[in-house]
Design a protein around this motif. Structure first.
Motif, PDB file in Angstrom:
ATOM      1  N   MET A   1      34.944  55.877  12.658  1.00  0.00           N
ATOM      2  CA  MET A   1      35.842  56.282  11.594  1.00  0.00           C
ATOM      3  C   MET A   1      35.667  57.775  11.333  1.00  0.00           C
ATOM      4  O   MET A   1      34.556  58.276  11.213  1.00  0.00           O
ATOM      5  N   GLU A   2      36.754  58.469  11.265  1.00  0.00           N
ATOM      6  CA  GLU A   2      36.735  59.913  11.036  1.00  0.00           C
ATOM      7  C   GLU A   2      36.711  60.217   9.543  1.00  0.00           C
ATOM      8  O   GLU A   2      37.297  59.491   8.744  1.00  0.00           O
ATOM      9  N   ASN A   3      36.036  61.299   9.199  1.00  0.00           N
ATOM     10  CA  ASN A   3      35.996  61.772   7.821  1.00  0.00           C
ATOM     11  C   ASN A   3      36.678  63.117   7.716  1.00  0.00           C
ATOM     12  O   ASN A   3      36.578  63.945   8.628  1.00  0.00           O
ATOM     13  N   PHE A   4      37.356  63.332   6.612  1.00  0.00           N
ATOM     14  CA  PHE A   4      37.940  64.637   6.314  1.00  0.00           C
ATOM     15  C   PHE A   4      36.974  65.429   5.449  1.00  0.00           C
ATOM     16  O   PHE A   4      36.279  64.862   4.601  1.00  0.00           O
ATOM     17  N   ILE A   5      36.937  66.741   5.674  1.00  0.00           N
ATOM     18  CA  ILE A   5      36.176  67.627   4.809  1.00  0.00           C
ATOM     19  C   ILE A   5      37.076  68.766   4.358  1.00  0.00           C
ATOM     20  O   ILE A   5      37.961  69.208   5.089  1.00  0.00           O
ATOM     21  N   LYS A   6      36.856  69.206   3.140  1.00  0.00           N
ATOM     22  CA  LYS A   6      37.674  70.272   2.554  1.00  0.00           C
ATOM     23  C   LYS A   6      37.150  71.640   2.994  1.00  0.00           C
ATOM     24  O   LYS A   6      36.067  71.759   3.565  1.00  0.00           O
TER      25      LYS A   6
ATOM     26  N   VAL B   1      38.972  67.553  10.215  1.00  0.00           N
ATOM     27  CA  VAL B   1      38.273  66.380  10.732  1.00  0.00           C
ATOM     28  C   VAL B   1      36.820  66.801  10.955  1.00  0.00           C
ATOM     29  O   VAL B   1      36.548  67.737  11.704  1.00  0.00           O
ATOM     30  N   GLU B   2      35.914  66.124  10.279  1.00  0.00           N
ATOM     31  CA  GLU B   2      34.508  66.527  10.293  1.00  0.00           C
ATOM     32  C   GLU B   2      33.936  66.599  11.708  1.00  0.00           C
ATOM     33  O   GLU B   2      33.224  67.545  12.052  1.00  0.00           O
ATOM     34  N   SER B   3      34.248  65.631  12.542  1.00  0.00           N
ATOM     35  CA  SER B   3      33.699  65.624  13.906  1.00  0.00           C
ATOM     36  C   SER B   3      34.214  66.799  14.732  1.00  0.00           C
ATOM     37  O   SER B   3      33.491  67.317  15.590  1.00  0.00           O
TER      38      SER B   3
END
Length: 65
Positions: A1-6, A44-46
């Motif tokens: 699962m991908e995470n978003f970061i600001k 996308v954090e990755s």
């Protein structure tokens, strides 16, 4: 699962300023942001971590330990 970061987290992780991040994006040298809404974007954090890892690998002559 991908995470978003600001943007603030991207700046903290990379130690790069807002203006330099956008300059790198314009040159195709940094991951593009994802539009979340009309007035909100995130990364996308990755993809950001992959960019960091690539910078380290380039510094080390293309090898990662």
């Amino acid at each position: 699962m991908e995470n978003f970061i600001k943007l603030s987290a991207v700046m903290a992780q990379t130690s790069i300023s807002r203006s330099h991040i956008y300059a790198l994006i314009d040159k195709g040298e940094f991951p593009k942001q994802v539009t979340l809404s009309e007035r909100s974007v995130a990364w996308v954090e990755s993809e950001v971590q992959d960019w960091i890892d690539a910078r380290i690998a380039a510094r080390d002559g293309g090898t990662q330990s």
